[in-house]
Design an enzyme around this catalytic site. Structure first.
Site, PDB file in Angstrom:
ATOM      1  N   GLU A 188      43.880  39.236  40.982  1.00  0.00           N
ATOM      2  CA  GLU A 188      44.534  39.584  39.717  1.00  0.00           C
ATOM      3  C   GLU A 188      46.065  39.632  39.812  1.00  0.00           C
ATOM      4  O   GLU A 188      46.693  40.622  39.420  1.00  0.00           O
ATOM      5  CB  GLU A 188      43.968  40.892  39.154  1.00  0.00           C
ATOM      6  CG  GLU A 188      42.499  40.766  38.814  1.00  0.00           C
ATOM      7  CD  GLU A 188      41.963  41.871  37.912  1.00  0.00           C
ATOM      8  OE1 GLU A 188      42.675  42.840  37.639  1.00  0.00           O
ATOM      9  OE2 GLU A 188      40.805  41.733  37.457  1.00  0.00           O
ATOM     10  N   GLU A 199      34.310  39.408  39.325  1.00  0.00           N
ATOM     11  CA  GLU A 199      34.183  40.758  38.768  1.00  0.00           C
ATOM     12  C   GLU A 199      33.690  40.650  37.335  1.00  0.00           C
ATOM     13  O   GLU A 199      34.054  39.708  36.614  1.00  0.00           O
ATOM     14  CB  GLU A 199      35.510  41.536  38.786  1.00  0.00           C
ATOM     15  CG  GLU A 199      35.928  42.014  40.152  1.00  0.00           C
ATOM     16  CD  GLU A 199      37.215  42.830  40.154  1.00  0.00           C
ATOM     17  OE1 GLU A 199      37.448  43.601  39.195  1.00  0.00           O
ATOM     18  OE2 GLU A 199      37.984  42.676  41.116  1.00  0.00           O
TER      19      GLU A 199
HETATM   20  C1  BG6 Z   1      39.922  44.824  38.055  1.00  0.00           C
HETATM   21  C2  BG6 Z   1      40.347  45.098  39.478  1.00  0.00           C
HETATM   22  O1  BG6 Z   1      41.061  44.742  37.279  1.00  0.00           O
HETATM   23  O2  BG6 Z   1      39.137  45.740  37.402  1.00  0.00           O
HETATM   24  C3  BG6 Z   1      39.559  46.165  40.195  1.00  0.00           C
HETATM   25  O3  BG6 Z   1      40.359  43.914  40.227  1.00  0.00           O
HETATM   26  C4  BG6 Z   1      39.243  47.280  39.227  1.00  0.00           C
HETATM   27  O4  BG6 Z   1      40.289  46.582  41.305  1.00  0.00           O
HETATM   28  C5  BG6 Z   1      38.375  46.713  38.118  1.00  0.00           C
HETATM   29  O5  BG6 Z   1      38.681  48.415  39.788  1.00  0.00           O
HETATM   30  C6  BG6 Z   1      37.907  47.739  37.116  1.00  0.00           C
HETATM   31  O6  BG6 Z   1      39.022  48.377  36.580  1.00  0.00           O
HETATM   32  P1  BG6 Z   1      39.193  49.948  36.570  1.00  0.00           P
HETATM   33  O7  BG6 Z   1      40.561  50.157  36.055  1.00  0.00           O
HETATM   34  O8  BG6 Z   1      38.146  50.453  35.665  1.00  0.00           O
HETATM   35  O9  BG6 Z   1      39.012  50.408  37.973  1.00  0.00           O
END
Ligand code: BG6
Length: 468
Positions: free
Chosen positions: A161, A363
């Protein structure tokens, strides 16, 4: 329509969010170990996190029980090179060899992110990505990784990211908070350095190993709030500034022209050294990995962003170019992120249409305040039907995207086990495996299988043919 036979079903984590052991075994500090974001948000830091460093054997055996074909995790740069460059921490190397041994034992393919937000603090102290020498530091780190693990890892991801670190560094805790004359110009300078560093590392990977390598941005397709041409243009601006700036530079080796004209008008064109553009041009990713949580909807810019909370999926705006607005056709999760499975299909199609490179989703997932209950067998569990519904809907849409002709070779939702969120702590959970700790009370850190654990196990065992 079926998923390909060798489809890489798995899930993801990142080092600083789950390993813990943040200051032990020779590891140097990273920016996340000292980040003020956790304190500002009143949530836990990452000193212990999910204690994955000590419990990876148990965790990987649970992943194997779920039937994982792949595990996407990140290596902690400062565990390998405590000062970001120079001396190698042999304990760090040995640790990741043990993780790889465990994965090999269970026939789980490692998909390894080289850098997931946790820049070594020693480098940040020298200016971090604003300092051009961090390009060499990243290349040196990559060469250490390739020489130690190059024969054990088939899939590398460069930078997690990068686009979110530029756009939402404050929410993620990656901002340097250095005093500079023009903060925005500095950010796009950092971005340029990361692009050059990534290109050099992709080249190095191809030179030193037989592995494949790709970027891992956060991609959201952008909808116009109305069919008004101004909103259409705003959507095109947002896509260029948020998504294509990063992927065009990575895949085509050039700056996206709409993003370039945005940088020009804002007076934030980065200093580009002679040879940089040739480096970008001559590097080629083998695939595109991307993280998808939801798409975004924008209208023409009328002033400041109307959303107070700004993070990876909320409140993005560029005055004069676009501003995001809620999409009232979509439901939201309890943290305000829109849930848009059909948009996932749309997004996969868009990335495929644009780049024609194989894709892996690294993700996707639902953050929720899970509640531990006692299950039928007297063992604690979480009845996370909401997560199952979310994942099911997204996997169905991914299957449709494959039917549309998109080449998708894997799906690694966030997250394999519960871990510390970027800025919302331990109560915002994503895992298939519950980690028994609270925000500040570490309890016993025991692992419990959630309902989604069994559901995902069955999805994988049937290769996604039966989702209901
Ligand atoms: C992504 C990241 O943006 O989202 C992760 O790569 C992150 O590191 C995931 O944990 C979920 O976001 P958040 O803010 O809910 O932890």
């Amino acid at each position: 329509m079926m998923f390909p036979n060798n489809f890489l079903w798995g899930a993801s984590t990142s080092a600083y969010q789950c390993e813990g052991a943040a200051t032990s075994y020779g590891k140097g500090l990273s920016v996340m170990d000292v980040s003020s974001v956790f304190q500002e948000c009143g949530v836990t830091d990452v000193e212990v996190a999910s204690d994955h460093y000590h419990r990876f054997i148990e965790d990987i055996s649970l992943m194997a029980e779920m039937g994982f074909k792949a595990y996407r995790f990140s290596v902690s740069w400062s565990r390998i090179l405590p000062n970001g460059i120079g001396e190698v921490n042999e304990e760090g190397i040995a640790h990741y060899h043990r993780v790889l041994d465990e994965l090999e034992k269970h026939h789980i393919e490692p998909i390894v992110t080289m850098y997931h937000f946790d820049l070594p603090l020693a480098l940040q102290d020298k200016g971090g990505w604003s300092n051009r020498s961090t390009i060499d530091a990243f290349t040196e780190y990559a060469s250490v990784l390739f020489s130690h693990f190059g024969d054990r890892i088939k899939y590398w991801l460069t930078i997690n990211e990068q686009n979110m670190m530029i756009i939402h560094g404050d929410a993620l805790g990656t901002s340097s908070h250095r005093k500079v004359n023009n903060e925005k110009k500095d950010l796009y300078q950092q971005n340029h350095h990361m692009l050059v560093a990534q290109a050099k590392v992709m080249q190095l990977c191809h030179k030193m190993t037989d592995a494949k390598i790709g970027p891992a941005p956060n991609i959201s397709s952008v909808y116009p709030a109305t069919p008004h041409p101004d909103d259409m243009l705003a959507a095109s601006n947002a896509s260029a500034i948020r998504n294509w700036l990063y992927l065009d530079a990575t895949v085509f080796g050039k700056y996206n022209s709409i993003a370039w004209s945005f940088m020009e008008s804002e007076g934030i064109i980065p200093d580009i050294h002679e040879g940089d553009m040739e480096v970008l041009k001559s590097a080629q990713p083998d695939f595109i990995a991307f993280n998808y949580y939801s798409n975004m909807t924008v209208q023409r810019s009328r002033g400041e962003s109307i959303t107070q909370v700004k993070d990876q999926q909320m409140g993005e705006s560029e005055q004069g170019y676009f501003e995001s607005v809620p999409n009232h056709t979509l439901n939201k999760n309890e943290y305000g992120w829109e849930i848009d499975p059909i948009g996932f299909r749309y997004c996969l199609r868009e990335v495929w249409d644009r780049y024609s490179l194989p894709m892996i989703v690294t993700e996707n997932g639902l953050g929720a305040k899970d509640i531990l209950v006692i299950g039928d067998d007297n063992i604690p569990t979480v009845i996370d039907d909401y997560r199952i519904d979310y994942l099911r809907a997204h996997i169905k849409q991914m299957r449709l995207a494959i039917e549309d002709g998109c080449d998708v070779f894997g799906y690694c939702p966030w997250s394999a086990i519960d871990l510390v969120s970027t800025h919302q702590g331990m109560n915002k959970r994503y895992g298939f495996i519950y980690v028994n700790r609270d925000e500040f009370d570490l309890k016993d850190l025991a692992r419990y299988k959630k309902k989604s654990f069994y559901w995902y196990q069955s999805v994988i065992s049937k290769n996604g043919t039966s989702l209901d």
